[in-house]
Design a protein around this motif. Structure first.
Motif, PDB file in Angstrom:
ATOM      1  N   TYR A  90      22.269   2.400  41.158  1.00 53.38           N
ATOM      2  CA  TYR A  90      21.918   3.739  40.679  1.00 53.38           C
ATOM      3  C   TYR A  90      20.616   4.216  41.303  1.00 53.38           C
ATOM      4  O   TYR A  90      20.460   5.394  41.612  1.00 53.38           O
ATOM      5  CB  TYR A  90      21.814   3.755  39.154  1.00 53.38           C
ATOM      6  N   ALA A  91      19.686   3.323  41.482  1.00 57.57           N
ATOM      7  CA  ALA A  91      18.424   3.687  42.121  1.00 57.57           C
ATOM      8  C   ALA A  91      18.657   4.093  43.574  1.00 57.57           C
ATOM      9  O   ALA A  91      18.050   5.054  44.062  1.00 57.57           O
ATOM     10  CB  ALA A  91      17.436   2.532  42.038  1.00 57.57           C
ATOM     11  N   LYS A  92      19.554   3.366  44.247  1.00 59.19           N
ATOM     12  CA  LYS A  92      19.862   3.710  45.640  1.00 59.19           C
ATOM     13  C   LYS A  92      20.505   5.095  45.724  1.00 59.19           C
ATOM     14  O   LYS A  92      20.128   5.918  46.547  1.00 59.19           O
ATOM     15  CB  LYS A  92      20.797   2.675  46.246  1.00 59.19           C
ATOM     16  N   TRP A  93      21.472   5.367  44.835  1.00 60.12           N
ATOM     17  CA  TRP A  93      22.105   6.683  44.835  1.00 60.12           C
ATOM     18  C   TRP A  93      21.134   7.773  44.406  1.00 60.12           C
ATOM     19  O   TRP A  93      21.228   8.910  44.870  1.00 60.12           O
ATOM     20  CB  TRP A  93      23.340   6.677  43.949  1.00 60.12           C
ATOM     21  N   GLY A  94      20.215   7.446  43.523  1.00 62.59           N
ATOM     22  CA  GLY A  94      19.192   8.408  43.133  1.00 62.59           C
ATOM     23  C   GLY A  94      18.287   8.769  44.296  1.00 62.59           C
ATOM     24  O   GLY A  94      17.948   9.933  44.497  1.00 62.59           O
ATOM     25  N   MET A  95      17.903   7.779  45.091  1.00 61.27           N
ATOM     26  CA  MET A  95      17.076   8.054  46.266  1.00 61.27           C
ATOM     27  C   MET A  95      17.835   8.918  47.269  1.00 61.27           C
ATOM     28  O   MET A  95      17.290   9.896  47.789  1.00 61.27           O
ATOM     29  CB  MET A  95      16.660   6.744  46.946  1.00 61.27           C
ATOM     30  N   ILE A  96      19.083   8.587  47.516  1.00 58.27           N
ATOM     31  CA  ILE A  96      19.880   9.335  48.492  1.00 58.27           C
ATOM     32  C   ILE A  96      20.095  10.774  48.033  1.00 58.27           C
ATOM     33  O   ILE A  96      19.903  11.722  48.801  1.00 58.27           O
ATOM     34  CB  ILE A  96      21.231   8.623  48.734  1.00 58.27           C
TER      35      ILE A  96
ATOM     36  N   LEU B  78      19.848  -2.478  30.550  1.00 59.15           N
ATOM     37  CA  LEU B  78      19.488  -1.061  30.502  1.00 59.15           C
ATOM     38  C   LEU B  78      18.029  -0.878  30.863  1.00 59.15           C
ATOM     39  O   LEU B  78      17.672   0.060  31.575  1.00 59.15           O
ATOM     40  CB  LEU B  78      19.775  -0.479  29.111  1.00 59.15           C
ATOM     41  N   LYS B  79      17.177  -1.770  30.418  1.00 53.33           N
ATOM     42  CA  LYS B  79      15.764  -1.674  30.734  1.00 53.33           C
ATOM     43  C   LYS B  79      15.532  -1.886  32.224  1.00 53.33           C
ATOM     44  O   LYS B  79      14.658  -1.252  32.816  1.00 53.33           O
ATOM     45  CB  LYS B  79      14.979  -2.693  29.924  1.00 53.33           C
ATOM     46  N   LYS B  80      16.309  -2.757  32.838  1.00 54.09           N
ATOM     47  CA  LYS B  80      16.185  -3.003  34.266  1.00 54.09           C
ATOM     48  C   LYS B  80      16.571  -1.768  35.080  1.00 54.09           C
ATOM     49  O   LYS B  80      15.932  -1.436  36.054  1.00 54.09           O
ATOM     50  CB  LYS B  80      17.091  -4.161  34.677  1.00 54.09           C
ATOM     51  N   GLY B  81      17.632  -1.099  34.689  1.00 55.90           N
ATOM     52  CA  GLY B  81      18.141   0.022  35.452  1.00 55.90           C
ATOM     53  C   GLY B  81      17.647   1.378  34.998  1.00 55.90           C
ATOM     54  O   GLY B  81      18.160   2.400  35.445  1.00 55.90           O
ATOM     55  N   PHE B  82      16.653   1.414  34.130  1.00 57.15           N
ATOM     56  CA  PHE B  82      16.184   2.683  33.584  1.00 57.15           C
ATOM     57  C   PHE B  82      15.667   3.617  34.670  1.00 57.15           C
ATOM     58  O   PHE B  82      15.948   4.819  34.646  1.00 57.15           O
ATOM     59  CB  PHE B  82      15.092   2.435  32.533  1.00 57.15           C
ATOM     60  N   LEU B  83      14.922   3.098  35.637  1.00 57.12           N
ATOM     61  CA  LEU B  83      14.397   3.951  36.702  1.00 57.12           C
ATOM     62  C   LEU B  83      15.528   4.497  37.574  1.00 57.12           C
ATOM     63  O   LEU B  83      15.472   5.650  38.014  1.00 57.12           O
ATOM     64  CB  LEU B  83      13.395   3.168  37.552  1.00 57.12           C
ATOM     65  N   GLY B  84      16.541   3.707  37.814  1.00 56.03           N
ATOM     66  CA  GLY B  84      17.689   4.190  38.584  1.00 56.03           C
ATOM     67  C   GLY B  84      18.429   5.289  37.848  1.00 56.03           C
ATOM     68  O   GLY B  84      18.812   6.301  38.441  1.00 56.03           O
ATOM     69  N   TYR B  85      18.643   5.091  36.546  1.00 59.58           N
ATOM     70  CA  TYR B  85      19.312   6.123  35.748  1.00 59.58           C
ATOM     71  C   TYR B  85      18.483   7.402  35.696  1.00 59.58           C
ATOM     72  O   TYR B  85      19.027   8.507  35.745  1.00 59.58           O
ATOM     73  CB  TYR B  85      19.578   5.621  34.329  1.00 59.58           C
TER      74      TYR B  85
ATOM     75  N   GLY C 180      19.587  10.980  37.065  1.00 62.16           N
ATOM     76  CA  GLY C 180      19.527  12.088  36.110  1.00 62.16           C
ATOM     77  C   GLY C 180      18.768  13.284  36.661  1.00 62.16           C
ATOM     78  O   GLY C 180      19.177  14.436  36.485  1.00 62.16           O
ATOM     79  N   VAL C 181      17.653  13.034  37.344  1.00 58.97           N
ATOM     80  CA  VAL C 181      16.893  14.121  37.967  1.00 58.97           C
ATOM     81  C   VAL C 181      17.740  14.803  39.035  1.00 58.97           C
ATOM     82  O   VAL C 181      17.796  16.037  39.110  1.00 58.97           O
ATOM     83  CB  VAL C 181      15.568  13.581  38.564  1.00 58.97           C
ATOM     84  N   ALA C 182      18.418  14.013  39.854  1.00 60.28           N
ATOM     85  CA  ALA C 182      19.261  14.588  40.909  1.00 60.28           C
ATOM     86  C   ALA C 182      20.422  15.383  40.311  1.00 60.28           C
ATOM     87  O   ALA C 182      20.780  16.445  40.825  1.00 60.28           O
ATOM     88  CB  ALA C 182      19.788  13.488  41.815  1.00 60.28           C
ATOM     89  N   THR C 183      21.013  14.897  39.235  1.00 58.25           N
ATOM     90  CA  THR C 183      22.111  15.616  38.588  1.00 58.25           C
ATOM     91  C   THR C 183      21.631  16.944  38.023  1.00 58.25           C
ATOM     92  O   THR C 183      22.294  17.977  38.180  1.00 58.25           O
ATOM     93  CB  THR C 183      22.726  14.751  37.472  1.00 58.25           C
ATOM     94  N   LEU C 184      20.471  16.930  37.379  1.00 60.90           N
ATOM     95  CA  LEU C 184      19.913  18.165  36.836  1.00 60.90           C
ATOM     96  C   LEU C 184      19.627  19.176  37.935  1.00 60.90           C
ATOM     97  O   LEU C 184      19.966  20.360  37.810  1.00 60.90           O
ATOM     98  CB  LEU C 184      18.633  17.858  36.055  1.00 60.90           C
ATOM     99  N   LEU C 185      19.037  18.727  39.027  1.00 63.28           N
ATOM    100  CA  LEU C 185      18.759  19.620  40.144  1.00 63.28           C
ATOM    101  C   LEU C 185      20.045  20.149  40.777  1.00 63.28           C
ATOM    102  O   LEU C 185      20.133  21.324  41.149  1.00 63.28           O
ATOM    103  CB  LEU C 185      17.914  18.906  41.194  1.00 63.28           C
ATOM    104  N   GLY C 186      21.040  19.285  40.897  1.00 63.63           N
ATOM    105  CA  GLY C 186      22.327  19.719  41.444  1.00 63.63           C
ATOM    106  C   GLY C 186      22.996  20.766  40.567  1.00 63.63           C
ATOM    107  O   GLY C 186      23.563  21.733  41.066  1.00 63.63           O
ATOM    108  N   LEU C 187      22.922  20.588  39.254  1.00 61.93           N
ATOM    109  CA  LEU C 187      23.502  21.576  38.344  1.00 61.93           C
ATOM    110  C   LEU C 187      22.757  22.904  38.401  1.00 61.93           C
ATOM    111  O   LEU C 187      23.375  23.972  38.318  1.00 61.93           O
ATOM    112  CB  LEU C 187      23.518  21.040  36.915  1.00 61.93           C
ATOM    113  N   LEU C 188      21.444  22.860  38.557  1.00 59.59           N
ATOM    114  CA  LEU C 188      20.675  24.099  38.693  1.00 59.59           C
ATOM    115  C   LEU C 188      21.046  24.858  39.967  1.00 59.59           C
ATOM    116  O   LEU C 188      21.200  26.079  39.959  1.00 59.59           O
ATOM    117  CB  LEU C 188      19.176  23.802  38.681  1.00 59.59           C
ATOM    118  N   ILE C 189      21.209  24.118  41.064  1.00 57.39           N
ATOM    119  CA  ILE C 189      21.600  24.762  42.322  1.00 57.39           C
ATOM    120  C   ILE C 189      23.022  25.295  42.232  1.00 57.39           C
ATOM    121  O   ILE C 189      23.315  26.397  42.705  1.00 57.39           O
ATOM    122  CB  ILE C 189      21.429  23.780  43.495  1.00 57.39           C
ATOM    123  N   LEU C 190      23.909  24.542  41.620  1.00 56.50           N
ATOM    124  CA  LEU C 190      25.279  24.999  41.429  1.00 56.50           C
ATOM    125  C   LEU C 190      25.323  26.277  40.600  1.00 56.50           C
ATOM    126  O   LEU C 190      26.049  27.222  40.920  1.00 56.50           O
ATOM    127  CB  LEU C 190      26.102  23.893  40.780  1.00 56.50           C
ATOM    128  N   ASN C 191      24.517  26.336  39.547  1.00 51.06           N
ATOM    129  CA  ASN C 191      24.436  27.542  38.727  1.00 51.06           C
ATOM    130  C   ASN C 191      23.870  28.707  39.532  1.00 51.06           C
ATOM    131  O   ASN C 191      24.269  29.854  39.344  1.00 51.06           O
ATOM    132  CB  ASN C 191      23.574  27.300  37.487  1.00 51.06           C
TER     133      ASN C 191
END
Length: 96
Positions: free
Chosen positions: A68-74, A3-10, A14-25
């Motif tokens: 997760y980091a790769k998908w976060g960047m994309i 979990l500590k290794k992948g924290f930045l990816g998560y 998470g930032v992308a999900t929050l932004l996507g939900l705001l745009i969807l709203n």
């Protein structure tokens, strides 16, 4: 330790999900914008938070090659480009 290794990816996802939900709203308005007046800037938020999420994802990918980091960047890059595209098309169609 994983979990500590992948924290930045998560975090980046998470930032992308929050932004996507705001745009969807913003577009389908399941929550009234009068209740959430600050969400009227929902298309503007990816211009600020998208590059931050991209950098966090890049740091996570550079450190641990996490998917997760790769998908976060994309996804952060896509949201960043979408907001610019949306504003450009809106300006071309409806004027400044």
């Amino acid at each position: 330790m994983e979990l500590k290794k992948g924290f930045l990816g998560y975090t980046s996802v998470g930032v992308a999900t929050l932004l996507g939900l705001l745009i969807l709203n913003f577009f389908i308005q399941p929550v009234s914008l009068s209740l959430t007046s600050f969400l009227r800037w929902a298309v503007f938020f990816p211009m600020i938070l998208g590059p931050i999420g991209f950098v966090v994802g890049y740091l996570g990918y550079r450190n641990s090659k996490d998917k997760y980091a790769k998908w976060g960047m994309i996804s952060n890059a896509a949201l960043f480009l979408f907001s610019h595209f949306y504003w450009a098309v809106g300006t071309l169609l409806f004027g400044p």
